[in-house]
Design an enzyme around this catalytic site. Structure first.
Site, PDB file in Angstrom:
ATOM      1  N   SER A 127      43.364  34.023  42.676  1.00 34.82           N
ATOM      2  CA  SER A 127      43.754  35.426  42.483  1.00 34.82           C
ATOM      3  C   SER A 127      44.275  36.020  43.783  1.00 34.82           C
ATOM      4  O   SER A 127      43.829  35.644  44.878  1.00 34.82           O
ATOM      5  CB  SER A 127      42.510  36.187  42.021  1.00 34.82           C
ATOM      6  OG  SER A 127      42.732  37.570  42.083  1.00 34.82           O
ATOM      7  N   TYR A 152      32.975  38.420  42.754  1.00 32.05           N
ATOM      8  CA  TYR A 152      34.030  37.759  41.980  1.00 32.05           C
ATOM      9  C   TYR A 152      35.109  37.204  42.934  1.00 32.05           C
ATOM     10  O   TYR A 152      35.478  36.034  42.863  1.00 32.05           O
ATOM     11  CB  TYR A 152      34.676  38.722  40.972  1.00 32.05           C
ATOM     12  CG  TYR A 152      35.966  38.168  40.402  1.00 32.05           C
ATOM     13  CD1 TYR A 152      35.936  37.155  39.465  1.00 32.05           C
ATOM     14  CD2 TYR A 152      37.213  38.604  40.866  1.00 32.05           C
ATOM     15  CE1 TYR A 152      37.116  36.600  38.974  1.00 32.05           C
ATOM     16  CE2 TYR A 152      38.392  38.055  40.381  1.00 32.05           C
ATOM     17  CZ  TYR A 152      38.340  37.057  39.434  1.00 32.05           C
ATOM     18  OH  TYR A 152      39.512  36.498  38.971  1.00 32.05           O
ATOM     19  N   LYS A 156      36.470  33.095  44.078  1.00 35.89           N
ATOM     20  CA  LYS A 156      37.820  32.517  44.135  1.00 35.89           C
ATOM     21  C   LYS A 156      38.069  31.891  45.515  1.00 35.89           C
ATOM     22  O   LYS A 156      38.654  30.816  45.625  1.00 35.89           O
ATOM     23  CB  LYS A 156      38.877  33.582  43.810  1.00 35.89           C
ATOM     24  CG  LYS A 156      38.804  34.079  42.378  1.00 35.89           C
ATOM     25  CD  LYS A 156      39.073  32.969  41.367  1.00 35.89           C
ATOM     26  CE  LYS A 156      38.784  33.361  39.944  1.00 35.89           C
ATOM     27  NZ  LYS A 156      38.793  32.247  38.988  1.00 35.89           N
TER      28      LYS A 156
HETATM   29  P1  NAD Z   1      39.405  35.406  30.027  1.00 34.10           P
HETATM   30  O1  NAD Z   1      38.026  35.943  30.172  1.00 34.10           O
HETATM   31  O2  NAD Z   1      40.269  35.975  28.960  1.00 34.10           O
HETATM   32  O3  NAD Z   1      39.332  33.820  29.794  1.00 34.10           O
HETATM   33  C1  NAD Z   1      38.323  33.014  30.345  1.00 34.10           C
HETATM   34  C2  NAD Z   1      37.784  32.131  29.238  1.00 34.10           C
HETATM   35  O4  NAD Z   1      36.781  31.264  29.782  1.00 34.10           O
HETATM   36  C3  NAD Z   1      37.110  32.919  28.103  1.00 34.10           C
HETATM   37  O5  NAD Z   1      37.634  32.486  26.868  1.00 34.10           O
HETATM   38  C4  NAD Z   1      35.627  32.558  28.225  1.00 34.10           C
HETATM   39  O6  NAD Z   1      34.974  32.544  26.971  1.00 34.10           O
HETATM   40  C5  NAD Z   1      35.691  31.193  28.893  1.00 34.10           C
HETATM   41  N1  NAD Z   1      34.512  30.834  29.698  1.00 34.10           N
HETATM   42  C6  NAD Z   1      33.910  31.591  30.672  1.00 34.10           C
HETATM   43  N2  NAD Z   1      32.855  30.936  31.173  1.00 34.10           N
HETATM   44  C7  NAD Z   1      32.784  29.738  30.533  1.00 34.10           C
HETATM   45  C8  NAD Z   1      31.907  28.619  30.609  1.00 34.10           C
HETATM   46  N3  NAD Z   1      30.852  28.609  31.428  1.00 34.10           N
HETATM   47  N4  NAD Z   1      32.131  27.555  29.797  1.00 34.10           N
HETATM   48  C9  NAD Z   1      33.186  27.547  28.936  1.00 34.10           C
HETATM   49  N5  NAD Z   1      34.033  28.579  28.819  1.00 34.10           N
HETATM   50  C10 NAD Z   1      33.843  29.661  29.596  1.00 34.10           C
HETATM   51  O7  NAD Z   1      40.104  35.518  31.445  1.00 34.10           O
HETATM   52  P2  NAD Z   1      41.641  35.372  31.847  1.00 34.10           P
HETATM   53  O8  NAD Z   1      42.162  36.728  32.133  1.00 34.10           O
HETATM   54  O9  NAD Z   1      42.339  34.499  30.897  1.00 34.10           O
HETATM   55  O10 NAD Z   1      41.481  34.653  33.255  1.00 34.10           O
HETATM   56  C11 NAD Z   1      41.538  33.242  33.368  1.00 34.10           C
HETATM   57  C12 NAD Z   1      41.288  32.840  34.797  1.00 34.10           C
HETATM   58  O11 NAD Z   1      42.232  33.483  35.646  1.00 34.10           O
HETATM   59  C13 NAD Z   1      39.917  33.233  35.347  1.00 34.10           C
HETATM   60  O12 NAD Z   1      39.479  32.198  36.195  1.00 34.10           O
HETATM   61  C14 NAD Z   1      40.188  34.496  36.126  1.00 34.10           C
HETATM   62  O13 NAD Z   1      39.256  34.682  37.151  1.00 34.10           O
HETATM   63  C15 NAD Z   1      41.567  34.173  36.680  1.00 34.10           C
HETATM   64  N6  NAD Z   1      42.359  35.372  37.013  1.00 34.10           N
HETATM   65  C16 NAD Z   1      42.549  36.328  36.065  1.00 34.10           C
HETATM   66  C17 NAD Z   1      43.277  37.466  36.380  1.00 34.10           C
HETATM   67  C18 NAD Z   1      43.469  38.561  35.365  1.00 34.10           C
HETATM   68  O14 NAD Z   1      43.752  39.702  35.758  1.00 34.10           O
HETATM   69  N7  NAD Z   1      43.348  38.318  34.078  1.00 34.10           N
HETATM   70  C19 NAD Z   1      43.841  37.603  37.658  1.00 34.10           C
HETATM   71  C20 NAD Z   1      43.645  36.593  38.599  1.00 34.10           C
HETATM   72  C21 NAD Z   1      42.892  35.470  38.256  1.00 34.10           C
HETATM   73  C1  WQD Z   2      45.725  48.191  38.438  1.00 32.42           C
HETATM   74  C2  WQD Z   2      46.024  49.577  38.981  1.00 32.42           C
HETATM   75  C3  WQD Z   2      44.080  50.905  39.474  1.00 32.42           C
HETATM   76  C4  WQD Z   2      42.685  51.296  35.360  1.00 32.42           C
HETATM   77  C5  WQD Z   2      42.081  43.445  39.080  1.00 32.42           C
HETATM   78  C6  WQD Z   2      41.129  42.610  39.890  1.00 32.42           C
HETATM   79  C7  WQD Z   2      41.854  41.467  40.514  1.00 32.42           C
HETATM   80  C8  WQD Z   2      42.631  40.674  39.475  1.00 32.42           C
HETATM   81  C9  WQD Z   2      43.474  41.543  38.613  1.00 32.42           C
HETATM   82  C10 WQD Z   2      41.311  38.826  38.726  1.00 32.42           C
HETATM   83  C11 WQD Z   2      45.108  49.985  40.132  1.00 32.42           C
HETATM   84  C12 WQD Z   2      44.881  51.531  38.364  1.00 32.42           C
HETATM   85  C13 WQD Z   2      43.416  50.969  36.482  1.00 32.42           C
HETATM   86  C14 WQD Z   2      42.632  52.658  34.949  1.00 32.42           C
HETATM   87  C15 WQD Z   2      44.073  53.243  36.799  1.00 32.42           C
HETATM   88  N1  WQD Z   2      41.761  39.990  38.568  1.00 32.42           N
HETATM   89  N2  WQD Z   2      44.085  51.912  37.188  1.00 32.42           N
HETATM   90  N3  WQD Z   2      43.328  53.588  35.690  1.00 32.42           N
HETATM   91  O1  WQD Z   2      42.468  46.318  40.312  1.00 32.42           O
HETATM   92  O2  WQD Z   2      44.815  45.490  40.726  1.00 32.42           O
HETATM   93  O3  WQD Z   2      43.101  43.940  39.926  1.00 32.42           O
HETATM   94  O4  WQD Z   2      42.688  42.621  38.082  1.00 32.42           O
HETATM   95  O5  WQD Z   2      41.427  38.064  39.638  1.00 32.42           O
HETATM   96  O6  WQD Z   2      40.920  40.683  41.144  1.00 32.42           O
HETATM   97  O7  WQD Z   2      40.558  43.427  40.888  1.00 32.42           O
HETATM   98  O8  WQD Z   2      43.985  45.635  38.372  1.00 32.42           O
HETATM   99  O9  WQD Z   2      44.484  46.568  36.158  1.00 32.42           O
HETATM  100  O10 WQD Z   2      42.258  47.115  37.238  1.00 32.42           O
HETATM  101  O11 WQD Z   2      44.340  48.108  38.162  1.00 32.42           O
HETATM  102  O12 WQD Z   2      44.667  54.116  37.424  1.00 32.42           O
HETATM  103  O13 WQD Z   2      41.970  53.026  33.972  1.00 32.42           O
HETATM  104  O14 WQD Z   2      45.783  50.537  37.944  1.00 32.42           O
HETATM  105  O15 WQD Z   2      43.582  51.892  40.329  1.00 32.42           O
HETATM  106  O16 WQD Z   2      45.874  50.726  41.020  1.00 32.42           O
HETATM  107  P1  WQD Z   2      43.574  45.441  39.934  1.00 32.42           P
HETATM  108  P2  WQD Z   2      43.700  46.849  37.402  1.00 32.42           P
END
Ligand code: NAD
Ligand code: WQD
Length: 346
Positions: A127, A152, A156
């Site tokens: 991330s 969290y 990562k």
């Molecule tokens: P998500 O929660 O939709 O998907 C994760 C999936 O993993 C879920 O279906 C959950 O049931 C499964 N899971 C969790 N723990 C498990 C376990 N112990 N065994 C088996 N399955 C398990 O999340 P996402 O948004 O698709 O994110 C996927 C990956 O990307 C994650 O590693 C997250 O940290 C990373 N990521 C997400 C974002 C974002 O904003 N969505 C941003 C950066 C990184």
């Molecule tokens: C985006 C912008 C908020 C909600 C998070 C995690 C990051 C990554 C992605 C996993 C920000 C603003 C939000 C609301 C708002 N995940 N906001 N009102 O914080 O950039 O990142 O998700 O790895 O680790 O921290 O994403 O979608 O929460 O926010 O004004 O109700 O929207 O302040 O500027 P963020 P977000």
């Protein structure tokens, strides 16, 4: 190409879109998911789009024995894309051990099984959170990794270190960490999308749930940041582009095109948009008026982050093709589909 690929967390938001992209490229997909943040119905969506059922294993990666059995049952796995993790930043501050257990032990157990096999082609979901508030924008992969602001984020950083150490120690171990910026949107068919449980913490699902009437109004967290309109800036990347990048990264490893056995790539559009720009674009592409008010800043938010995508563009030959308009349009189409499903359930 008919390699068997293990997609952990493959029923989740990004995993399900990647499973589709893999199946469309001819890969055989095995999904492992414990349904902790997803629904088994997602399998139907993947099958509907691709006309193919992925293999599904309902197992918990925190159970070492489950992971072992998974590899015993599928000895021919050629690559692993590891999405499974817990991802709510706030929850990780309240319950850090849950996050260290789920995000770290699952990774270690997977790598231990791969070590037994003797080789690995491994893609890890990292991330942009590892950069914190970067000193320079756009953010390149060479920017320093800052002390994590949340457990969290720390999982990562630690995950990347575990991979770097493992690849260094084991010759046939290859891994790529993909640092996503802000993934949004849904498959254009609206057969799969993001399914937040409870009140959404992220901006886009909160916007779409507000527009459909599930939430009263959006709180814009702060309009006094040092940005042109005072609201925070992020790099919103369409999940379809992100899914495609995973296939490209995996093929890089399977084809032996990597420059080092552990590589890191940013995945973003390279463009930053403010919260106000997102709201205005949403209103423009959907024709919906979005009720919002300016609220206090949210603790822990950074001012601005967007990716330098040069490395992914050049080395992966990958570039985001879809913009904010398309992403928000697809998120809205998905929200309407979720509403339709909820109404037909009642
Ligand atoms: P998500 O929660 O939709 O998907 C994760 C999936 O993993 C879920 O279906 C959950 O049931 C499964 N899971 C969790 N723990 C498990 C376990 N112990 N065994 C088996 N399955 C398990 O999340 P996402 O948004 O698709 O994110 C996927 C990956 O990307 C994650 O590693 C997250 O940290 C990373 N990521 C997400 C974002 C974002 O904003 N969505 C941003 C950066 C990184
Ligand atoms: C985006 C912008 C908020 C909600 C998070 C995690 C990051 C990554 C992605 C996993 C920000 C603003 C939000 C609301 C708002 N995940 N906001 N009102 O914080 O950039 O990142 O998700 O790895 O680790 O921290 O994403 O979608 O929460 O926010 O004004 O109700 O929207 O302040 O500027 P963020 P977000």
């Amino acid at each position: 190409m008919s390699s068997k690929i293990l997609v952990t967390g493959g029923l989740g938001f990004i995993g399900s879109h990647t499973a589709v992209a893999l199946q469309e490229k001819g890969f055989n997909v095995v999904i492992v998911d414990n349904l902790s943040n997803s629904s088994v119905d997602v399998l139907g969506g993947i099958a509907k789009i691709t006309q193919k059922d992925p293999v599904f294993e309902n197992r918990d990666l925190r159970e070492k024995q489950h992971v072992k059995e998974l590899f015993e049952k599928h000895p021919d796995i050629e690559g692993v894309i590891h999405f499974a993790a817990s991802k709510a930043v706030g929850e990780s501050v309240e319950n850090p051990l849950l996050y260290y257990e789920n995000n770290i032990s699952s990774l270690v157990y997977l790598l231990q099984e791969l070590k037994q096999k003797g080789s690995a082609n491994f893609i890890f979901s990292s991330s942009c959170t590892v950069y914190g508030q970067a000193d320079e924008l756009p953010i390149s992969e060479n920017a320093p990794v800052k002390k994590a602001e949340s457990p969290y984020g720390n999982t990562k950083q630690i995950g990347e270190e575990i991979l770097a150490d493992t690849c260094k120690a084991l010759g046939d171990f290859k891994a790529i960490a993909l640092r996503y910026f802000n993934p949004i949107g849904a498959h254009p068919s609206a057969d799969i999308g993001e399914l937040p449980i409870g009140t959404p913490q992220n901006l886009i699902p909160f916007i779409t749930q507000t527009a459909i009437g599930k939430r009263e109004e959006l709180s814009v967290f702060g309009d006094d940041y040092p940005t042109p309109d005072g609201t925070c800036i992020r790099d919103y990347i369409h999940v379809m582009d992100l899914a495609r990048a995973h296939v490209v990264a995996l093929e890089r490893l399977l084809n032996g095109q990597e420059k080092a056995n552990f590589e890191i790539f940013n995945l973003g559009t390279g463009k930053g948009n403010s919260v106000m720009e997102v709201i205005k674009t949403f209103e423009k592409v959907t024709g919906q008026k979005l009720p919002y008010r300016i609220a206090d800043r949210r603790e822990g938010d950074i001012t601005a982050a967007y990716a330098d995508t040069t490395k992914a563009n050049e080395d992966l030959k990958w570039k985001a093709q879809l913009g904010l308009d398309e992403a928000l349009e697809s998120a809205w189409k998905w929200q309407k589909e979720v509403q339709r499903r909820e109404e037909s359930d009642n």
